[in-house]
Design a protein around this motif. Structure first.
Motif, short mmCIF file in Angstrom:
data_model
loop_
_atom_site.label_atom_id
_atom_site.label_comp_id
_atom_site.label_asym_id
_atom_site.label_seq_id
_atom_site.Cartn_x
_atom_site.Cartn_y
_atom_site.Cartn_z
N ASP A 1 68.29 64.15 13.59
CA ASP A 1 68.22 64.16 12.13
C ASP A 1 69.60 64.35 11.51
N ARG A 2 70.45 65.15 12.18
CA ARG A 2 71.82 65.33 11.69
C ARG A 2 72.63 64.05 11.86
N GLY A 3 72.24 63.27 12.85
CA GLY A 3 72.89 61.98 13.06
C GLY A 3 73.55 61.82 14.40
N ILE A 4 73.14 60.81 15.15
CA ILE A 4 73.80 60.38 16.39
C ILE A 4 74.02 58.88 16.23
N ASP A 5 75.26 58.45 16.39
CA ASP A 5 75.64 57.06 16.14
C ASP A 5 74.72 56.07 16.84
N GLY A 6 74.19 55.15 16.08
CA GLY A 6 73.40 54.07 16.64
C GLY A 6 71.95 54.40 16.91
N LEU A 7 71.53 55.63 16.61
CA LEU A 7 70.16 56.06 16.89
C LEU A 7 69.47 56.52 15.61
N VAL A 8 68.17 56.34 15.55
CA VAL A 8 67.39 56.84 14.42
C VAL A 8 66.07 57.41 14.93
N LEU A 9 65.72 58.60 14.46
CA LEU A 9 64.46 59.24 14.84
C LEU A 9 63.34 58.62 14.01
N THR A 10 62.38 58.02 14.69
CA THR A 10 61.30 57.34 13.96
C THR A 10 59.95 58.02 14.09
N ALA A 11 59.72 58.76 15.20
CA ALA A 11 58.39 59.34 15.40
C ALA A 11 58.44 60.53 16.34
N VAL A 12 57.48 61.41 16.18
CA VAL A 12 57.29 62.53 17.11
C VAL A 12 55.80 62.64 17.41
N SER A 13 55.51 63.28 18.52
CA SER A 13 54.12 63.56 18.88
C SER A 13 54.03 65.01 19.31
N VAL A 14 53.07 65.74 18.75
CA VAL A 14 52.87 67.15 19.09
C VAL A 14 51.38 67.42 19.23
N GLN A 15 51.05 68.42 20.04
CA GLN A 15 49.65 68.74 20.24
C GLN A 15 49.03 69.41 19.03
N ASN A 16 49.85 70.13 18.26
CA ASN A 16 49.36 70.81 17.06
C ASN A 16 50.26 70.47 15.88
N PRO A 17 50.01 69.35 15.21
CA PRO A 17 50.88 68.90 14.11
C PRO A 17 51.04 69.94 13.00
N GLU A 18 49.99 70.66 12.70
CA GLU A 18 50.05 71.63 11.60
C GLU A 18 51.08 72.72 11.88
N LYS A 19 51.22 73.11 13.14
CA LYS A 19 52.17 74.15 13.53
C LYS A 19 53.60 73.76 13.20
#
Length: 276
Positions: free
Chosen positions: A31-49
């Protein structure tokens, strides 16, 4: 003037599966930034947490079930329990994409994933993680390695709940001094301590395999760090290496593991890469 082939390439889309001690730090770095990369999705067992943490990111990613990640990403970073490795890795490598795997021990039980990647042009990447010297072991393996032994020493609470501890009725809370609790192959260690010695699996995959790589595990109540020492005999070199890792919020995992993943990601589009 910049030639057309030197101009910026499309960003690589990154998904992260699991937001524990490692996954959370990787997500924050992306999220802070790494050249050439973009965070598009995450998967977690408990999204609300994790809702508030994700909402505080500059660009919050989509929160998806594991099976949907492959549609939104080119690379998945597995930071989840080892039981989920197949469901995370197979869809990506099966369609020619990349999976960065931290639960390296699971690859010893699911080595067909390596063949799946080979058949479909995918790739499985195992970061250096909490270990040291995998470059040297990989280089030595181009020649002939005669033996590899790793001695791991951990604070007692870092071993709590491991299947080997439970199955052998070892009361680690009663340990008052350094005690060797395991001596065997990397394959056996990975089964008995799946959350503790992924480093052993990575070492074995870099060198002479999980059945020939020998592992000792010690519980030491006086320690505050996870300590690993590797000794290698080969036809090109004899070397030993040791590292003392500061535990993360999860005592089973070293803080440097997350940093290793971030370093691995930075190499993907770096103009200068150091190390094999």
């Amino acid at each position: 003037m910049v030639s057309p082939d030197k101009r910026s390439r499309p960003e690589l889309r990154i998904a992260v599966a699991g937001l524990g001690a490692i996954g959370a730090k990787v997500v924050e770095a992306l999220d802070r930034g790494i050249d050439g990369l973009v965070l598009t999705a995450v998967s977690v067992q408990n999204p609300e947490k994790h809702r508030s943490r994700l909402a505080n990111l500059t660009t919050p990613p989509a929160v998806l079930p594991i099976e949907a990640l492959v549609e939104l990403a080119d690379i998945v970073i597995e930071c989840a329990p080892s039981t989920l490795v197949r469901s995370i890795v197979a869809p990506f490598v099966g369609c020619g994409k990349t999976a960065v795997v931290l639960s390296a021990g699971a690859l010893l039980d699911h080595d067909d994933l390596i063949e799946l990647a080979k058949q479909n042009g995918g790739q499985i990447v195992v970061p250096t993680g909490a270990l040291i010297g995998l470059d040297a072991v990989t280089a030595a393996a181009v020649g002939k390695i005669h033996s590899v032994r790793m001695v791991t020493r951990k604070p007692v609470r870092g071993l709590a709940g491991a299947p080997y501890i439970v199955e052998n009725n070892i009361d680690i809370e009663q340990i008052t001094g350094p005690l060797k609790i395991f001596d065997g192959s990397a394959r056996e260690a990975a089964k008995g301590f799946p959350a503790n010695v992924n480093v052993a699996a990575a070492l074995s995959l870099a060198g002479i395999g999980p059945d020939q790589t020998k592992i000792e595990i010690w519980a030491d109540p006086a320690l505050t760090r996870n300590v690993h020492r590797i000794e290698v005999e080969s036809d090109s070199a004899r070397f030993s290496m040791s590292i003392e890792n500061v535990p993360s919020e999860n005592p089973k995992t070293g803080l440097i593991t997350a940093l290793s993943v971030i370093a691995c990601l930075r190499k993907l589009r770096a103009s200068l890469r150091i190390g094999t």
